[in-house]
Scaffold this active site. Structure first.
Site, PDB file in Angstrom:
ATOM      1  N   THR A   1      10.932   8.814   1.641  1.00 44.68           N
ATOM      2  CA  THR A   1      10.019   9.857   2.120  1.00 44.68           C
ATOM      3  C   THR A   1      10.865  10.915   2.814  1.00 44.68           C
ATOM      4  OG1 THR A   1       9.763   8.800   4.257  1.00 44.68           O
ATOM      5  CG2 THR A   1       8.202   8.157   2.547  1.00 44.68           C
TER       6      THR A   1
ATOM      7  N   GLU B   1       4.549   6.682  -1.282  1.00 45.89           N
ATOM      8  CA  GLU B   1       4.299   5.232  -1.246  1.00 45.89           C
ATOM      9  C   GLU B   1       3.332   4.779  -2.333  1.00 45.89           C
ATOM     10  OE1 GLU B   1       4.357   7.324   1.267  1.00 45.89           O
ATOM     11  OE2 GLU B   1       5.203   6.425   3.090  1.00 45.89           O
TER      12      GLU B   1
ATOM     13  N   LYS C   1      -7.280  18.184  18.098  1.00 43.69           N
ATOM     14  CA  LYS C   1      -8.275  17.480  18.907  1.00 43.69           C
ATOM     15  C   LYS C   1      -8.679  18.386  20.071  1.00 43.69           C
ATOM     16  CE  LYS C   1      -5.912  13.877  16.917  1.00 43.69           C
ATOM     17  NZ  LYS C   1      -4.505  13.972  16.544  1.00 43.69           N
TER      18      LYS C   1
ATOM     19  N   TRP D   1     -12.827  16.956  16.585  1.00 45.62           N
ATOM     20  CA  TRP D   1     -11.710  17.186  15.679  1.00 45.62           C
ATOM     21  C   TRP D   1     -11.915  18.480  14.895  1.00 45.62           C
ATOM     22  CZ3 TRP D   1     -11.028  11.850  12.811  1.00 45.62           C
ATOM     23  CH2 TRP D   1     -10.528  10.911  13.733  1.00 45.62           C
TER      24      TRP D   1
HETATM   25  P1  ADP Z   1       6.723  13.846   1.543  1.00 46.43           P
HETATM   26  O1  ADP Z   1       6.839  14.494   0.196  1.00 46.43           O
HETATM   27  O2  ADP Z   1       6.488  14.821   2.644  1.00 46.43           O
HETATM   28  O3  ADP Z   1       7.728  12.785   1.755  1.00 46.43           O
HETATM   29  P2  ADP Z   1       4.456  12.690   0.503  1.00 46.43           P
HETATM   30  O4  ADP Z   1       4.714  13.452  -0.737  1.00 46.43           O
HETATM   31  O5  ADP Z   1       4.399  11.233   0.406  1.00 46.43           O
HETATM   32  O6  ADP Z   1       5.451  13.051   1.568  1.00 46.43           O
HETATM   33  O7  ADP Z   1       3.178  13.275   1.228  1.00 46.43           O
HETATM   34  C1  ADP Z   1       1.959  12.660   1.150  1.00 46.43           C
HETATM   35  C2  ADP Z   1       0.970  13.366   2.025  1.00 46.43           C
HETATM   36  O8  ADP Z   1       0.773  14.714   1.570  1.00 46.43           O
HETATM   37  C3  ADP Z   1      -0.388  12.743   1.969  1.00 46.43           C
HETATM   38  O9  ADP Z   1      -0.477  11.645   2.845  1.00 46.43           O
HETATM   39  C4  ADP Z   1      -1.279  13.907   2.396  1.00 46.43           C
HETATM   40  O10 ADP Z   1      -1.297  14.065   3.795  1.00 46.43           O
HETATM   41  C5  ADP Z   1      -0.566  15.094   1.814  1.00 46.43           C
HETATM   42  N1  ADP Z   1      -1.199  15.471   0.538  1.00 46.43           N
HETATM   43  C6  ADP Z   1      -0.765  15.201  -0.696  1.00 46.43           C
HETATM   44  N2  ADP Z   1      -1.592  15.739  -1.615  1.00 46.43           N
HETATM   45  C7  ADP Z   1      -2.587  16.356  -0.939  1.00 46.43           C
HETATM   46  C8  ADP Z   1      -3.760  17.080  -1.310  1.00 46.43           C
HETATM   47  N3  ADP Z   1      -4.066  17.319  -2.569  1.00 46.43           N
HETATM   48  N4  ADP Z   1      -4.558  17.539  -0.326  1.00 46.43           N
HETATM   49  C9  ADP Z   1      -4.274  17.324   0.975  1.00 46.43           C
HETATM   50  N5  ADP Z   1      -3.178  16.665   1.383  1.00 46.43           N
HETATM   51  C10 ADP Z   1      -2.344  16.178   0.448  1.00 46.43           C
END
Ligand code: ADP
Length: 538
Positions: A184, A329, A437, A442
């Site tokens: 990540t 994940e 918050k 929220w």
């Molecule tokens: P990174 O690339 O930052 O390591 P990830 O790709 O795993 O992390 O990011 C996942 C997160 O991105 C999700 O938990 C969510 O918060 C956000 N996310 C992904 N797709 C969307 C979406 N279509 N709408 C809103 N949030 C999203």
């Protein structure tokens, strides 16, 4: 219980490329090459080179379970590495070159990579990193001898393949054998490793073909802007060959004009990527007054897609938007929207604003603070947890992170706050850590961003919480205006008041030149908070 009398043949990644070579032998993989120009070959030729590479890896002494790292753009050699490394039972560890050098060094050391394959572009980065990389790490430059600078002592990719047979006798591996590793981006603490298996990769590949059928098939040419260096380009390296879909890799050139030109010259029909990439393409399409001729749909995910972007693509250019949600994940896709061909444009836009319905294999539940399941009624919201065959069961060599990531029933905590409608549509309210918050209530940063970015003068908006003496937190919205646009704070607030309650409106709009982005092309709220510190009160 009666056991079925069926063969126990494991799911296996090299079977995918062997299948494509057999069933879709003439379908092509086109790459905008790092060295310049266009490289194009068929799935049958890809299989031949993948086999040669597997022999070459064997000659280098790569053993099952070894981690072999890549630092490379989307191109045919990177695709070959995906298959050859996993195929011999080793682990293809893709590294995001946009991470900070310190993070890259940390990741290579944590994964204990034995070999690093890298594109020419990253030669200076690798040279700078070298003192911090593990001793004995072998380096392979992904090019031929002619393009290798004299002072580079790395092995040469093309020489590694040269002279080897074009068939490989792939070992039969248990399907839970680790195939690939992706960290990540570490926006909260050190990066964490998701270790995928042959089984999880194939289950995910089947499910995305079912979930986004518009993108796949023998009449389709897909352009993954999503990088092979992060979460397996959302599974496309497996789903495309399986379904006979042709691949068009953009290499290092990801600006709107380059993407437009490549889509036009290669007849690209579908493309997948994060919203920021499509902002560049939309600008280019407006400049040229048209879309690339064959392009019919974009799958957009990784962060929330602003309704204004969906509207622009659908109404100005007739491009269908598929909106997807997922996480590293989760391999990574969890949900995707399913527009109905009988819907009119307004219907399609409304379908694409939520994050979509789960793909096969993903189960979702919403729980409140006490862990109690909430109904799927489109109203109740809480933390979103998932489970499925392509969801991690722990982080790689990280017991502390693993201990926090699952509930008592073994579901994975996404860190997102969401609601789910009775029809199964997921709406991501926010990341838990980005929610604002205010006075016990929220406010969703995603709703604020959608509302601000629907103002005609705004290109992009990002909302953060700022500390407040009375309300704990209040929203602050940063906006980037379109070139030449003139607009006041109160005009934007009046516009936002049409869709948001008065108490949810930000106390201030910060006009900024640019919004900081993460290594995966998402708004970096951490950096934005730092950038806007002087706006905080109290
Ligand atoms: P990174 O690339 O930052 O390591 P990830 O790709 O795993 O992390 O990011 C996942 C997160 O991105 C999700 O938990 C969510 O918060 C956000 N996310 C992904 N797709 C969307 C979406 N279509 N709408 C809103 N949030 C999203």
């Amino acid at each position: 219980m009666l056991t079925g009398l069926m063969m126990d043949r494991p799911l296996s990644i090299p079977d995918v490329i062997e299948y494509a070579a057999d069933v879709h032998p003439d379908r092509r993989v086109v790459s905008s090459a790092v060295e310049g120009g266009i490289h194009s070959y068929t799935y049958a030729q890809a299989r031949d080179r993948i086999s040669q590479l597997a022999h070459g890896l064997g000659k280098l002494g790569v053993q099952p379970g070894d981690r072999v790292a890549t630092l490379a753009w989307n191109g045919y050699r990177h695709l070959e590495l995906y298959y050859a490394i996993s195929g011999i039972g080793a682990v293809c560890h893709t590294i995001n070159p946009r991470l900070f050098p310190d993070q890259i060094a940390w990741i290579v050391n944590h994964a204990q990579d034995g070999i690093l394959f890298f594109d020419l572009t990253f030669l200076p980065l690798v040279k700078a990193l070298r003192p911090r990389l593990p001793k004995g790490l072998r380096l392979v430059l992904m090019t031929d001898r002619a393009h290798c600078p004299d002072d580079c002592d790395a092995l040469i990719y093309e020489e590694l393949l040269s002279g080897h047979p074009t068939r490989f006798d792939w070992p039969t591996l248990p399907e839970n054998t680790a195939s690939s590793l992706c960290y990540t981006s570490g926006t909260t603490g050190d990066p964490k490793g998701a270790l995928y298996s042959h089984r999880s990769s194939l289950m995910h590949a089947f499910s995305i073909i079912l979930g986004a059928p518009q993108s796949f098939g023998r009449t389709q040419r897909i352009l993954p802007v999503v990088p092979l260096f992060h979460v397996n380009a959302w599974g496309l390296p497996f789903s495309a060959p399986l379904s006979g879909t042709e691949l068009v890799f953009p290499g290092p050139r990801l600006d709107g004009a380059s993407l437009f030109d490549l889509m036009q010259s290669e007849g690209v029909t579908a493309a997948w990527g994060v919203p920021t990439v499509w902002a560049g393409l939309i600008e280019e399409m407006r400049k040229r007054g048209k879309k690339p001729d064959a392009l019919h749909s974009l799958l957009i995910g990784g962060s929330a897609v602003a309704p204004a972007m969906i509207r622009a693509l659908e109404t100005e250019f007739g491009i269908t938007v598929l909106h997807g949600w997922g996480m590293t994940e989760m391999s990574p896709v969890g949900t995707v929207t399913r527009p109905d061909p009988s819907q009119d444009i307004e219907g399609r836009i409304a379908t694409s604003i939520p994050q979509g319905k789960r793909i096969f294999g993903i189960d979702m539940k919403i729980v409140d603070d006490a862990g109690v399941r909430q109904p799927h009624d489109g109203v109740a919201f809480g933390e979103l947890l998932v489970r499925g065959p392509a969801v991690i069961s722990g982080y790689y060599n990280d017991d502390a992170a693993t201990a926090k990531a699952f509930d008592d029933e073994g579901w994975f905590r996404t860190g997102d706050v969401a609601k789910i409608s009775a029809a199964g549509d997921l709406v991501i309210v926010d990341r838990t850590k980005d929610l604002i918050k205010s006075g016990g209530e929220w406010i969703s940063s995603i709703e604020l961003e959608n509302s601000a970015s629907s103002h005609p003068s705004v290109t992009i908006a990002a909302a953060i919480a700022v500390p407040h003496p009375k309300w704990d937190e209040r929203p602050l919205v940063a906006v980037v205006l379109k070139p030449g646009a003139m607009v006041t704070q109160s005009e934007i607030l009046d516009h936002m008041a049409k869709t948001m309650a008065k108490w949810q409106l930000p106390d201030e709009i910060a006009f900024v030149e640019a919004i900081p982005m993460t290594a995966t092309g998402k708004v970096s709220k951490k950096d934005l908070r730092e950038q806007l510190k002087s706006h905080f009160v109290g």
